[in-house]
Design an enzyme around this catalytic site. Structure first.
Site, short mmCIF file in Angstrom:
data_model
loop_
_atom_site.label_atom_id
_atom_site.label_comp_id
_atom_site.label_asym_id
_atom_site.label_seq_id
_atom_site.Cartn_x
_atom_site.Cartn_y
_atom_site.Cartn_z
N ASP A 21 0.85 -0.88 0.56
CA ASP A 21 -0.10 -0.52 -0.12
C ASP A 21 0.55 1.35 -0.19
N PHE A 49 -6.57 -3.89 -4.38
CA PHE A 49 -8.19 -2.71 -4.62
C PHE A 49 -7.28 -1.77 -4.33
N SER A 66 -10.69 6.68 -5.45
CA SER A 66 -11.60 5.80 -5.16
C SER A 66 -12.92 7.01 -4.99
N THR A 111 -15.67 -1.65 -9.75
CA THR A 111 -17.28 -0.85 -9.10
C THR A 111 -18.39 -1.86 -10.00
N ASP A 112 -18.97 -1.08 -9.90
CA ASP A 112 -21.03 -1.39 -10.25
C ASP A 112 -20.89 0.45 -11.40
N GLU A 113 -20.25 1.07 -10.61
CA GLU A 113 -20.12 2.25 -11.17
C GLU A 113 -19.61 2.29 -12.97
N TYR A 153 -13.90 9.01 -11.69
CA TYR A 153 -12.88 7.30 -11.34
C TYR A 153 -13.75 6.22 -11.67
N LYS A 179 -11.55 2.92 -13.33
CA LYS A 179 -12.21 1.06 -13.48
C LYS A 179 -12.59 1.05 -14.91
N ASN A 202 -22.06 -0.13 -3.42
CA ASN A 202 -21.68 0.80 -2.22
C ASN A 202 -21.65 0.63 -0.93
N LEU A 257 -20.02 9.04 1.82
CA LEU A 257 -21.45 9.46 1.95
C LEU A 257 -21.95 8.94 3.47
N TYR A 262 -26.37 16.16 -2.28
CA TYR A 262 -26.24 16.63 -3.10
C TYR A 262 -27.43 16.75 -4.28
N ASN A 306 -30.45 8.68 -1.11
CA ASN A 306 -29.37 9.26 -0.47
C ASN A 306 -30.06 9.82 0.82
N PRO A 338 -21.69 17.18 -10.53
CA PRO A 338 -21.75 17.05 -11.40
C PRO A 338 -21.89 15.47 -12.25
P1 NAD Z 1 -9.81 3.53 -0.04
O1 NAD Z 1 -10.04 4.74 -1.24
O2 NAD Z 1 -10.11 3.39 1.00
O3 NAD Z 1 -8.29 2.53 -0.09
C1 NAD Z 1 -7.70 2.54 -1.07
C2 NAD Z 1 -6.11 1.89 -0.66
O4 NAD Z 1 -5.58 2.10 -1.94
C3 NAD Z 1 -5.81 2.86 -0.17
O5 NAD Z 1 -5.01 1.93 1.50
C4 NAD Z 1 -4.65 3.61 -0.53
O6 NAD Z 1 -3.40 3.60 -0.08
C5 NAD Z 1 -3.96 3.13 -1.54
N1 NAD Z 1 -3.49 3.11 -2.79
C6 NAD Z 1 -4.10 4.25 -3.28
N2 NAD Z 1 -2.88 4.58 -4.53
C7 NAD Z 1 -2.72 3.61 -4.55
C8 NAD Z 1 -1.49 3.21 -4.57
N3 NAD Z 1 -0.62 4.12 -6.42
N4 NAD Z 1 -0.27 2.01 -4.96
C9 NAD Z 1 -0.61 1.48 -3.76
N5 NAD Z 1 -1.47 1.92 -2.78
C10 NAD Z 1 -2.66 2.12 -3.26
O7 NAD Z 1 -11.02 2.41 -1.16
P2 NAD Z 1 -12.04 1.80 -1.03
O8 NAD Z 1 -13.41 2.41 -0.65
O9 NAD Z 1 -11.03 0.36 0.16
O10 NAD Z 1 -11.57 0.44 -2.39
C11 NAD Z 1 -11.45 -0.08 -2.66
C12 NAD Z 1 -11.57 -0.94 -4.05
O11 NAD Z 1 -12.44 -1.04 -4.34
C13 NAD Z 1 -10.68 0.05 -5.16
O12 NAD Z 1 -10.25 -0.13 -6.08
C14 NAD Z 1 -12.96 0.44 -5.74
O13 NAD Z 1 -12.96 0.98 -6.98
C15 NAD Z 1 -13.44 -0.53 -5.51
N6 NAD Z 1 -14.85 -0.31 -4.96
C16 NAD Z 1 -14.89 0.26 -3.65
C17 NAD Z 1 -16.41 0.43 -2.73
C18 NAD Z 1 -16.69 1.24 -2.30
O14 NAD Z 1 -18.36 1.38 -2.14
N7 NAD Z 1 -15.61 1.13 -0.71
C19 NAD Z 1 -17.66 -0.09 -4.86
C20 NAD Z 1 -16.81 -0.78 -5.73
C21 NAD Z 1 -15.27 -0.79 -5.17
P1 TYD Z 2 -20.36 8.48 -2.27
O1 TYD Z 2 -20.44 7.33 -0.77
O2 TYD Z 2 -19.06 9.21 -2.81
O3 TYD Z 2 -20.42 6.63 -2.99
P2 TYD Z 2 -20.53 6.92 -4.83
O4 TYD Z 2 -20.36 8.58 -5.60
O5 TYD Z 2 -19.47 6.46 -5.18
O6 TYD Z 2 -21.43 6.08 -4.66
O7 TYD Z 2 -21.88 8.58 -2.55
C1 TYD Z 2 -22.92 8.04 -2.51
C2 TYD Z 2 -23.59 8.77 -2.50
O8 TYD Z 2 -24.03 10.38 -1.83
C3 TYD Z 2 -23.78 9.58 -4.69
O9 TYD Z 2 -25.31 9.90 -4.75
C4 TYD Z 2 -23.74 11.13 -3.86
C5 TYD Z 2 -24.23 11.51 -2.42
N1 TYD Z 2 -23.19 12.51 -1.31
C6 TYD Z 2 -24.03 13.37 -0.57
O10 TYD Z 2 -24.88 13.70 -1.18
N2 TYD Z 2 -23.52 14.10 -0.40
C7 TYD Z 2 -22.07 13.87 0.19
O11 TYD Z 2 -21.41 14.91 1.24
C8 TYD Z 2 -21.20 12.56 -0.51
C9 TYD Z 2 -19.95 12.65 -0.32
C10 TYD Z 2 -22.34 12.40 -1.24
#
Ligand code: NAD
Ligand code: TYD
Length: 340
Positions: free
Chosen positions: A33, A81, A85, A125-127, A149, A153, A178, A189, A206, A248, A273
């Protein structure tokens, strides 16, 4: 088995490592990491005492560092991972997203090929599918990302599949909805609502707040990733979702009520946006092929999550560093939210 995990100090990675070491006690893990603002060694406190766990601070975009990690550790499997993100940050400054989320994955794929890894799981991600107003995306749906983002991905998913088709690398891709749960950086969020509410700070919603997300407890995702890693068919994509879609506003109001905080903390701000209106994925494939389904209800998952944040206020404060505050002061003033 030897497993190389990247991004293990982030939210899902840390939860995954904690889950994995309990489930597969004889497996050796190397966690690589970079420790960006989102990576936190505290997320894996206690882990360094284990004989079969090691951490290396390195950047997945640095080919020399990655080759050294692969050469020394010789992993059987890789779970990636590591990523930038957060959608809002990708809108403000996309370059790091393209670098880590696309080029970094290219570096890892090359190493996996060169050092003969037998499983390479890309956490996507589903995004990548973009927004859907009715119905659900399945694994063969067209990808149509909206943010820098999700585009980064989606591009990585294409590269992962290209390494499978071109070089025969045994890859797998998961696309989850999410996640929420302990150790999530309080920019997303759910942890943002909890952290701000605990500090009596405003919660920016938002636009009209009627955007829909499918909320998956992180432990369920970790279980699914483990299953796909061990039992998934290589060259295939697996959607992972909770089938718990809520707006939300519903989520914000629910958390404020649980915490006994006034709904007046909600402040509608300018919309993001390119904001995707709704995400929804079909989980028929993972259910049928691997027997996975979500097991933690939103009520139970939320209660564990809130409890964790309430008991880890110093963790929240440690994430809210000077750099974090200056980013958000600028970002929130751009959204028209003054009281941060
Ligand atoms: P996070 O931002 O909490 O963690 C990301 C980690 O990656 C951090 O520890 C960071 O230090 C490390 N990192 C970033 N750039 C790096 C690099 N260049 N080299 C090495 N390490 C690096 O993210 P998360 O929410 O834990 O997400 C993990 C994965 O899951 C991501 O790939 C994200 O796209 C995917 N994902 C997340 C969600 C979600 O809801 N959080 C949903 C679907 C998919
Ligand atoms: P987020 O947690 O950033 O996940 P993602 O955009 O990847 O789905 O946001 C979840 C939802 O919440 C998204 O519709 C954006 C909205 N949101 C707010 O309304 N206010 C906030 O401060 C944040 C961070 C997100």
């Amino acid at each position: 088995m030897k497993l190389l995990v990247t991004g293990g100090c982030g939210f899902i990675g840390a939860n995954f490592i904690r889950y994995y070491v309990k489930k597969h006690r004889s497996c050796a893990i190397l966690n690589v990491d970079k420790l960006t603002y989102a990576g936190n060694l505290q997320n894996l406190e206690g882990m360094e005492e284990r004989k079969n766990y090691r951490f290396v601070r390195a950047d997945i975009t640095n080919a020399a560092q990655m080759r050294q990690a692969f050469r020394r550790f010789r992993p059987d499997a890789v779970v990636n991972f590591a990523a930038e993100s957060f959608v809002d940050r990708s809108i403000a400054a996309p370059a790091a997203f393209l670098k880590t989320n696309f080029l970094g994955v290219g570096v890892l794929l090359n190493c996996a090929l060169e050092y003969g890894a037998t499983r390479f799981l890309q956490v996507s991600t589903d995004e990548v599918y973009g927004s859907i107003l009715k119905g659900k995306f399945h694994e063969r749906s067209v990808i149509d990302p909206s943010s820098p983002y999700s585009a980064s991905k989606a591009a990585a998913d294409g590269l992962v599949m290209a390494f499978h088709r071109t070089y025969g690398l045994p890859v797998l891709i998961t696309r989850s909805s999410n996640n929420y749960g302990p150790y999530q950086f309080p920019e997303k969020l759910i942890p943002l609502i909890i952290s701000n509410a605990l500090n009596h700070q405003k919660i920016p919603v938002y636009g009209d707040g009627l955007h829909v997300r499918d909320w998956l407890y992180v432990g369920d995702n970790c279980r699914a990733i483990d299953l796909v890693l061990h039992k998934g068919r290589t060259g295939e994509i697996y959607n992972i979702g909770a089938q718990y879609e809520r707006t939300n506003l519903y989520v914000v109001e629910k958390i404020l009520r649980i915490l006994n905080k006034p709904l007046g903390l909600i402040e509608h701000v300018k919309d993001r946006p390119g904001h995707d209106r709704r995400y929804a994925v079909s989980i028929t494939k993972i259910k049928k092929q691997l027997g996975w389904q979500p097991s933690v209800s939103f009520e139970a998952g939320l209660s564990k999550t809130i409890d964790w944040y309430e008991h880890n206020r110093s963790w929240i404060e440690n994430t809210r560093t000077g750099a974090y505050r200056s980013f958000y002061r600028k970002y929130y003033s751009g959204l028209g939210l003054k009281n941060f």
